[in-house]
Design an enzyme around this catalytic site. Structure first.
Site, short mmCIF file in Angstrom:
data_model
loop_
_atom_site.label_atom_id
_atom_site.label_comp_id
_atom_site.label_asym_id
_atom_site.label_seq_id
_atom_site.Cartn_x
_atom_site.Cartn_y
_atom_site.Cartn_z
N GLY A 62 0.83 -1.19 0.00
CA GLY A 62 0.00 0.00 0.00
C GLY A 62 0.87 1.24 0.00
CD GLN A 76 3.50 5.78 2.60
OE1 GLN A 76 2.48 5.27 2.17
NE2 GLN A 76 4.52 5.08 3.10
CB CYS A 83 5.65 2.38 7.41
SG CYS A 83 5.08 3.80 6.45
CG LEU A 84 6.88 0.95 1.37
CD1 LEU A 84 6.19 1.20 0.06
CD2 LEU A 84 8.04 -0.02 1.20
CG HIS A 133 -0.30 1.28 7.27
ND1 HIS A 133 0.66 0.76 8.13
CD2 HIS A 133 0.37 2.10 6.43
CE1 HIS A 133 1.85 1.26 7.80
NE2 HIS A 133 1.70 2.08 6.78
CD GLU A 134 -0.98 2.47 2.84
OE1 GLU A 134 -0.52 3.62 2.76
OE2 GLU A 134 -0.24 1.48 3.06
CG HIS A 148 0.58 6.75 5.47
ND1 HIS A 148 1.73 7.24 6.05
CD2 HIS A 148 0.81 5.43 5.24
CE1 HIS A 148 2.62 6.26 6.18
NE2 HIS A 148 2.09 5.14 5.70
NI NI Z 1 3.04 3.30 5.65
#
Ligand code: NI
Length: 177
Positions: free
Chosen positions: A44, A49, A87-88, A129-130, A133
């Protein structure tokens, strides 16, 4: 390909703005976000991000790519489940994060249609999660426990490619037990 913003960074802490309707630039950004997510082996990615404060998310938990505009959780299960997330934007860390077991989400698709999604398991976690963000919230804010990933890449026997847990944007094992 877009550059992934790494924590700490102000854009990860700001609230993204809803779009009035899907436009060409939003659809292009969603395409680029999907490309970036796959290249990073994530499941995701939210627009924050990649440095954009629009409410756009891409998710693929293995059931195919979905591109979401203005995603919104409209119903949450009271029951919580704890799973491991990464998380990226926060390489090197993982944490144990409680999430609602199931959620219902409403979102606009790139074609302008509104769609409702009933989600459980990894999909439900990725949605939470997204969307976090988009509200400037990171998994480390909700985690009951956070730890550093030991830099010891596993070898994927299928193709010999090194895979490591920190490549995931969403959880590794979610309520699967
Ligand atoms: Ni993340």
């Amino acid at each position: 390909m877009l550059e992934i913003v790494i924590h700490p960074n102000d854009v990860l802490r700001r609230k993204a703005e809803p779009l009035r309707k899907p436009n060409l630039s939003a659809r292009r950004l969603l395409d680029e976000m999907a490309e970036t997510m796959y290249a990073a082996h994530g499941v995701g990615l939210a627009a924050n991000q990649v440095g954009s404060l629009r409410r756009l998310v891409v998710i693929d938990v293995g059931d195919g790519l979905i591109k979401l505009i203005n995603p919104e959780i409209v119903r949450r299960d009271d029951e919580m489940v704890e799973g491991v997330e990464g998380c990226l934007s926060i390489p090197g860390l993982q944490g144990k994060v409680p999430r609602h077991k199931t959620v219902q989400m409403r979102a606009t698709l790139p074609n302008g249609r509104t769609e409702w999604f009933d989600a459980e398991g990894l999909f439900a976690v990725a949605i939470q999660h997204e969307i976090d963000h988009l509200d400037g919230v990171l998994f480390i804010d909700r985690a009951t426990e956070v730890w550093e990933i030991v830099d010891e890449p596993e070898t994927d026997e299928a193709d010999g490619e090194a895979v490591s847990a920190e490549d995931m944007d969403a959880p590794q094992d979610v309520g699967a037990k």
